[in-house]
Design a protein around this motif. Structure first.
Motif, short mmCIF file in Angstrom:
data_model
loop_
_atom_site.label_atom_id
_atom_site.label_comp_id
_atom_site.label_asym_id
_atom_site.label_seq_id
_atom_site.Cartn_x
_atom_site.Cartn_y
_atom_site.Cartn_z
N ARG A 79 0.85 -1.20 0.00
CA ARG A 79 0.00 0.00 0.00
C ARG A 79 0.88 1.25 0.00
O ARG A 79 1.66 1.49 0.92
N GLU B 193 -0.90 7.97 0.41
CA GLU B 193 -1.15 9.17 -0.39
C GLU B 193 -0.37 10.34 0.16
O GLU B 193 -0.31 10.57 1.36
N SER C 1 -4.95 11.07 -7.98
CA SER C 1 -4.30 10.00 -7.20
C SER C 1 -3.03 9.51 -7.88
O SER C 1 -2.11 9.01 -7.21
N SER C 2 -2.95 9.67 -9.19
CA SER C 2 -1.75 9.25 -9.91
C SER C 2 -0.58 10.19 -9.68
O SER C 2 0.56 9.87 -10.04
N SER D 55 0.83 10.02 -4.73
CA SER D 55 1.02 8.84 -3.89
C SER D 55 2.34 8.90 -3.13
O SER D 55 3.27 9.61 -3.52
N GLU E 71 1.78 5.18 -7.44
CA GLU E 71 2.12 4.22 -6.39
C GLU E 71 3.62 4.19 -6.08
O GLU E 71 4.22 3.14 -5.88
#
Length: 401
Positions: free
Chosen positions: A297, A300, A317-318, A321, A344
């Motif tokens: 995980r 953010e 969100s891209s 993170s 991520e």
């Protein structure tokens, strides 16, 4: 080193900021077909300056260029940059034709210049985890892998295409999904050291009727919004990938991966990632299923940089993170600590790997040969779909030299 970023759109901003922070980067320059965008970046990030054109950047004393232009334009621009003696970082995909891919690989081999494709899925936490455990042999023989890139057009892509495409944005919003294959393929082959040798692909024609994925409008004569491909691999295994642009999927990872071995299985879903392992001393048919979601995980980043506030909320969100426990941040410059990240945790590693490769004259992880293995299968899959799913051979250009 000095870097010129070509294409100052929304995605480029993250990397402009990171290279400006990097201790081994002396100057960052920028160029864009909309000059005002370039000038804004110079001012907001304190860059060295801007170039009026791509050709001006190539004629300058910069050591490298980062191609962040429209996805279908990368191949010719990369070839031009290599011919001018510049190291190249390219956003995905590597190119949209096999001829361009082959020419890039040949140019890198002949010149000794560094080429790196910025594939985020190579640094995806699930891929990082699988790469480490496949390498140790814990999976036994890996015989099947899956990679999905599921991103509905309504989930921010309409806004992105309008931003970059101008009045004729629908013409290019119809971009064939399998010509953007690396987020799915790269996550599988980034962990599993093999390559595709043939493919059969099915394309699903769009039914929305809004002028996107309409053959009469599409630059590529494309009406496939969803595509699914089955690849034969060089080691006898099988890989299945999906590229979906019309899908009721609104949260969780856009890229998801699964690996099946004779001794171990890893499965990633919308909510969790689990691994099934045999337990020492137990009967062969018994074992455990472990939830490893916490290791993967990324979390953010709490703040949205001011120059990213115009991005559609569905895409933010891209760009915000953190990194995951499975990531090794010890190898990154300390200047990156707390800096905006994305996909991520991938952005920090992408930016640093390119600089290190140029600085030390070493092949980066996603070098020209690896990039070809992430890209060419999708190009052939797209052709297969146009031929009704015919199984077609996938060319390969060998291993890094």
């Amino acid at each position: 080193m000095k870097i010129a970023v070509i294409g100052a759109g929304q995605f480029a901003r993250s990397f402009i900021a990171l290279w400006q922070l990097h201790p081994d980067v002396e100057e960052v320059w920028v160029s864009d077909v909309v000059p005002e965008r370039a000038r804004q970046h110079v001012e907001s990030h304190g860059l060295a300056g801007s170039f009026d054109s791509f050709e001006d950047a190539l004629a300058s004393d910069v050591d490298a260029v980062a191609i962040m232009t429209q996805r279908w334009s990368h191949g010719p621009l990369v070839r031009q940059a290599l011919a001018a003696g510049k190291h190249v970082y390219s956003a995905v995909p590597m190119a949209t034709t096999v001829d361009d891919v082959e020419a890039i690989v040949a140019a890198v081999r002949e010149t000794g210049l560094i080429y790196m494709m910025g594939e985020t899925s190579y640094y995806n936490p699930a891929t990082v985890w699988a790469r480490e455990h496949i390498a140790t042999g814990e999976f036994g023989r890996v015989f099947y892998g899956e990679g999905d890139y599921v991103h509905d057009m309504d989930n921010g892509f309409y806004a992105a295409y309008r931003y970059s495409g101008g009045e004729d944005w629908k013409e290019t919003a119809s971009y064939p999904p399998m010509l953007y294959p690396t987020h799915a393929i790269g996550g599988v082959l980034g962990a599993w050291p093999t390559h595709a040798v043939s493919v059969s692909c099915t394309g699903i024609s769009d039914t929305r009727g809004d002028g996107v994925f309409d053959k009469a409008v599409s630059r590529w004569d494309n009406d496939f919004s969803n595509m699914s491909a089955l690849f034969e691999l060089a080691d006898g295994g099988v890989m299945r990938t999906n590229e979906f642009r019309r899908v009721g999927y609104w949260s969780g990872p856009e890229s998801r991966f699964r690996f099946y071995g004779t001794e171990q299985v890893m499965e990633q879903s919308i909510t969790s990632t689990v691994v099934t392992v045999k337990t020492e001393g137990e009967d062969y048919h018994k074992g455990r299923t472990l939830d490893i979601s916490d290791e993967l995980r990324a979390g953010e980043h709490s703040e949205v940089p001011e120059d990213l506030t115009d991005i559609d909320p569905a895409l933010l969100s891209s760009f915000r993170s953190g990194t995951a426990k499975v990531h090794d941040r010890s190898r990154l410059p300390e200047e990156f600590e707390g800096a905006p990240n994305g996909h991520e945790g991938a952005h920090h590693f992408l930016a640093d790997d390119f600089v290190v490769a140029v600085r030390d004259r070493v092949q980066p992880p996603v070098n020209a040969w690896v990039a070809a293995r992430f890209t060419v299968p999708g190009i052939i899959a797209n052709e297969s779909a146009k031929q009704g799913g015919a199984r077609l051979p996938v060319p390969d250009f060998g291993d890094p030299v």
